[in-house]
Design a protein around this motif. Structure first.
Motif, PDB file in Angstrom:
ATOM      1  N   LEU A  80       0.819  -1.218   0.000  1.00 27.70           N
ATOM      2  CA  LEU A  80       0.000   0.000   0.000  1.00 27.70           C
ATOM      3  C   LEU A  80       0.849   1.263   0.000  1.00 27.70           C
ATOM      4  O   LEU A  80       0.537   2.250   0.673  1.00 27.70           O
ATOM      5  CB  LEU A  80      -0.965   0.001   1.197  1.00 27.70           C
ATOM      6  CG  LEU A  80      -1.932  -1.178   1.310  1.00 27.70           C
ATOM      7  CD1 LEU A  80      -2.905  -0.953   2.459  1.00 27.70           C
ATOM      8  CD2 LEU A  80      -2.688  -1.405   0.017  1.00 27.70           C
ATOM      9  N   GLY A  81       1.943   1.221  -0.759  1.00 26.82           N
ATOM     10  CA  GLY A  81       2.773   2.405  -0.905  1.00 26.82           C
ATOM     11  C   GLY A  81       3.929   2.506   0.060  1.00 26.82           C
ATOM     12  O   GLY A  81       4.777   3.392  -0.078  1.00 26.82           O
ATOM     13  N   VAL A  82       3.999   1.613   1.046  1.00 25.52           N
ATOM     14  CA  VAL A  82       5.109   1.593   2.001  1.00 25.52           C
ATOM     15  C   VAL A  82       6.082   0.494   1.600  1.00 25.52           C
ATOM     16  O   VAL A  82       5.693  -0.666   1.462  1.00 25.52           O
ATOM     17  CB  VAL A  82       4.613   1.368   3.444  1.00 25.52           C
ATOM     18  CG1 VAL A  82       5.798   1.188   4.404  1.00 25.52           C
ATOM     19  CG2 VAL A  82       3.744   2.533   3.890  1.00 25.52           C
TER      20      VAL A  82
ATOM     21  N   GLN B 103      -3.478   8.372   4.237  1.00 31.02           N
ATOM     22  CA  GLN B 103      -4.127   9.674   4.394  1.00 31.02           C
ATOM     23  C   GLN B 103      -3.125  10.828   4.393  1.00 31.02           C
ATOM     24  O   GLN B 103      -3.513  11.985   4.216  1.00 31.02           O
ATOM     25  CB  GLN B 103      -4.899   9.710   5.730  1.00 31.02           C
ATOM     26  CG  GLN B 103      -5.584   8.423   6.140  1.00 31.02           C
ATOM     27  CD  GLN B 103      -6.610   7.940   5.145  1.00 31.02           C
ATOM     28  OE1 GLN B 103      -7.332   8.753   4.572  1.00 31.02           O
ATOM     29  NE2 GLN B 103      -6.681   6.639   4.937  1.00 31.02           N
ATOM     30  N   ASP B 104      -1.853  10.518   4.619  1.00 28.37           N
ATOM     31  CA  ASP B 104      -0.829  11.551   4.780  1.00 28.37           C
ATOM     32  C   ASP B 104       0.375  11.209   3.902  1.00 28.37           C
ATOM     33  O   ASP B 104       1.234  10.421   4.284  1.00 28.37           O
ATOM     34  CB  ASP B 104      -0.418  11.621   6.253  1.00 28.37           C
ATOM     35  CG  ASP B 104       0.556  12.758   6.567  1.00 28.37           C
ATOM     36  OD1 ASP B 104       1.162  13.303   5.635  1.00 28.37           O
ATOM     37  OD2 ASP B 104       0.717  13.082   7.766  1.00 28.37           O
ATOM     38  N   THR B 105       0.441  11.810   2.720  1.00 33.50           N
ATOM     39  CA  THR B 105       1.519  11.476   1.781  1.00 33.50           C
ATOM     40  C   THR B 105       2.883  11.963   2.264  1.00 33.50           C
ATOM     41  O   THR B 105       3.904  11.360   1.953  1.00 33.50           O
ATOM     42  CB  THR B 105       1.230  12.073   0.385  1.00 33.50           C
ATOM     43  OG1 THR B 105       1.065  13.491   0.496  1.00 33.50           O
ATOM     44  CG2 THR B 105      -0.019  11.458  -0.208  1.00 33.50           C
ATOM     45  N   VAL B 106       2.897  13.057   3.034  1.00 37.07           N
ATOM     46  CA  VAL B 106       4.169  13.534   3.600  1.00 37.07           C
ATOM     47  C   VAL B 106       4.717  12.494   4.569  1.00 37.07           C
ATOM     48  O   VAL B 106       5.916  12.162   4.552  1.00 37.07           O
ATOM     49  CB  VAL B 106       3.976  14.886   4.325  1.00 37.07           C
ATOM     50  CG1 VAL B 106       5.252  15.271   5.078  1.00 37.07           C
ATOM     51  CG2 VAL B 106       3.598  15.970   3.324  1.00 37.07           C
ATOM     52  N   PHE B 107       3.846  11.954   5.397  1.00 37.69           N
ATOM     53  CA  PHE B 107       4.226  10.902   6.341  1.00 37.69           C
ATOM     54  C   PHE B 107       4.740   9.670   5.583  1.00 37.69           C
ATOM     55  O   PHE B 107       5.753   9.064   5.953  1.00 37.69           O
ATOM     56  CB  PHE B 107       3.020  10.551   7.216  1.00 37.69           C
ATOM     57  CG  PHE B 107       3.286   9.505   8.261  1.00 37.69           C
ATOM     58  CD1 PHE B 107       4.526   9.383   8.870  1.00 37.69           C
ATOM     59  CD2 PHE B 107       2.268   8.637   8.656  1.00 37.69           C
ATOM     60  CE1 PHE B 107       4.761   8.414   9.850  1.00 37.69           C
ATOM     61  CE2 PHE B 107       2.485   7.678   9.631  1.00 37.69           C
ATOM     62  CZ  PHE B 107       3.737   7.571  10.227  1.00 37.69           C
ATOM     63  N   ARG B 108       4.047   9.302   4.514  1.00 34.77           N
ATOM     64  CA  ARG B 108       4.464   8.138   3.720  1.00 34.77           C
ATOM     65  C   ARG B 108       5.862   8.342   3.140  1.00 34.77           C
ATOM     66  O   ARG B 108       6.694   7.433   3.169  1.00 34.77           O
ATOM     67  CB  ARG B 108       3.469   7.874   2.590  1.00 34.77           C
ATOM     68  CG  ARG B 108       3.802   6.599   1.789  1.00 34.77           C
ATOM     69  CD  ARG B 108       2.745   6.351   0.739  1.00 34.77           C
ATOM     70  NE  ARG B 108       2.701   7.422  -0.243  1.00 34.77           N
ATOM     71  CZ  ARG B 108       1.616   7.789  -0.917  1.00 34.77           C
ATOM     72  NH1 ARG B 108       0.460   7.193  -0.700  1.00 34.77           N
ATOM     73  NH2 ARG B 108       1.673   8.774  -1.791  1.00 34.77           N
TER      74      ARG B 108
ATOM     75  N   LEU C 105       8.092   8.633  20.665  1.00 34.89           N
ATOM     76  CA  LEU C 105       7.121   9.726  20.766  1.00 34.89           C
ATOM     77  C   LEU C 105       5.770   9.356  20.186  1.00 34.89           C
ATOM     78  O   LEU C 105       4.838  10.160  20.207  1.00 34.89           O
ATOM     79  CB  LEU C 105       7.659  10.970  20.038  1.00 34.89           C
ATOM     80  CG  LEU C 105       9.032  11.480  20.484  1.00 34.89           C
ATOM     81  CD1 LEU C 105       9.509  12.596  19.554  1.00 34.89           C
ATOM     82  CD2 LEU C 105       8.984  11.965  21.927  1.00 34.89           C
ATOM     83  N   GLY C 106       5.658   8.143  19.641  1.00 36.09           N
ATOM     84  CA  GLY C 106       4.429   7.736  18.975  1.00 36.09           C
ATOM     85  C   GLY C 106       4.396   8.235  17.541  1.00 36.09           C
ATOM     86  O   GLY C 106       4.992   9.268  17.219  1.00 36.09           O
ATOM     87  N   ALA C 107       3.719   7.485  16.678  1.00 41.10           N
ATOM     88  CA  ALA C 107       3.618   7.856  15.265  1.00 41.10           C
ATOM     89  C   ALA C 107       2.431   8.790  15.054  1.00 41.10           C
ATOM     90  O   ALA C 107       1.413   8.674  15.732  1.00 41.10           O
ATOM     91  CB  ALA C 107       3.453   6.587  14.426  1.00 41.10           C
ATOM     92  N   PRO C 108       2.550   9.742  14.127  1.00 38.36           N
ATOM     93  CA  PRO C 108       3.689  10.014  13.237  1.00 38.36           C
ATOM     94  C   PRO C 108       4.693  11.016  13.801  1.00 38.36           C
ATOM     95  O   PRO C 108       5.628  11.393  13.124  1.00 38.36           O
ATOM     96  CB  PRO C 108       3.002  10.596  11.997  1.00 38.36           C
ATOM     97  CG  PRO C 108       1.846  11.373  12.565  1.00 38.36           C
ATOM     98  CD  PRO C 108       1.362  10.563  13.752  1.00 38.36           C
ATOM     99  N   LYS C 109       4.491  11.435  15.062  1.00 33.51           N
ATOM    100  CA  LYS C 109       5.359  12.462  15.642  1.00 33.51           C
ATOM    101  C   LYS C 109       6.822  12.039  15.631  1.00 33.51           C
ATOM    102  O   LYS C 109       7.711  12.824  15.268  1.00 33.51           O
ATOM    103  CB  LYS C 109       4.921  12.782  17.063  1.00 33.51           C
ATOM    104  CG  LYS C 109       5.725  13.897  17.721  1.00 33.51           C
ATOM    105  CD  LYS C 109       5.210  14.214  19.116  1.00 33.51           C
ATOM    106  CE  LYS C 109       6.039  15.314  19.771  1.00 33.51           C
ATOM    107  NZ  LYS C 109       5.531  15.655  21.129  1.00 33.51           N
TER     108      LYS C 109
END
Length: 245
Positions: free
Chosen positions: A7-9, A48-53, A161-165
């Motif tokens: 899925l893109g990852v 949902q977040d392409t920057v995160f991907r 710090l937990g994702a996506p932080k």
């Protein structure tokens, strides 16, 4: 290093030992980078977040944390050597680091947790040098960066710090952090500190660690609901291809 696109990852197709070997080679070479350990919930968030991907895909190592990712790989007909839980990777990496007297910085969790984790890890891995700690309740990123600089940096930093932080922190400050390899490890410091118990071995062997955590923390049900959604998207992709969403 071969990768498997889910899925893109782009997950790295490695065993736990191979992942640690790669990390150690990078540390010894002084090559800066970061490690991410996406589970189905994180993969779902990247849709949902392409920057995160993009941040996830730029990592030195992208490790499949969770049986859901392995099931997805099987459904899609993509080879993955097996799950590489972040906490197991961290344990194996610390053992190797301790043999070479490497430095580790712990970042994240509630005040006091990182310090307790440091004490426990120092006893477990006597050769490991705990360079310093910083809780996750800092006012701004610069405060955390200065804490690492104040102790002269480290070979590795566990960023919890937990994702996506945590992923955005590692990628955003890669150049200014005096750390060779940062590893995004969610709630691992709580486990190392003993404030949270990991699932019994039988649950781990049966790939039911997620179920144990849900029983211990029913409030996680909202997050857990992303797992069936993730698998439905995987099945849709397998059947129809095209749009990953």
């Amino acid at each position: 290093m071969k990768t498997a696109n889910i899925l893109g990852v782009s997950f790295h197709n490695v065993t736990l030992k191979e992942a640690v070997d790669c990390a150690m080679e990078q540390i010894r070479a002084g090559k800066k980078g970061y490690v991410v350990t996406p589970n189905p919930e994180i993969v779902y968030e990247t849709l949902q977040d392409t920057v995160f991907r993009d941040i996830v895909n730029r990592a030195s190592l992208v490790l499949p944390d969770g049986i859901g990712v392995i099931y997805a790989a099987r459904i899609l007909g993509i080879p993955l050597a097996g799950k590489v839980p972040g906490i197991d990777f961290a344990d194996a990496l610390m053992y190797r680091m301790s043999q070479e007297g490497m430095r580790l910085f712990l970042l994240g969790a509630k005040p006091g947790v990182a310090q307790q984790a440091a004490e426990n890890l120092q006893k477990k891995y006597p050769g490991l040098v705990i360079a310093g700690t910083q809780d996750g309740y800092f006012q701004d990123d610069q405060q955390a960066i200065e804490a690492v600089k104040a102790v002269g940096g480290a070979d590795v930093m566990f960023t919890c710090l937990g994702a996506p932080k945590q992923e955005k922190f590692m990628a955003g400050h890669l150049d200014e952090l005096p750390v060779t390899l940062s590893c995004g490890l969610g709630g691992s410091l709580d486990v190392f500190a003993g404030t949270v118990q990991r699932a019994p071995e039988i649950f781990i062997r049966l790939n039911l660690e997620w179920f144990y955590r849900l029983c211990k923390q029913p409030s996680r049900i909202g997050r857990m609901m992303k797992l069936p959604l993730f698998l439905l998207i995987v099945i849709k992709t397998r059947l129809f291809g095209g749009n990953k969403k």
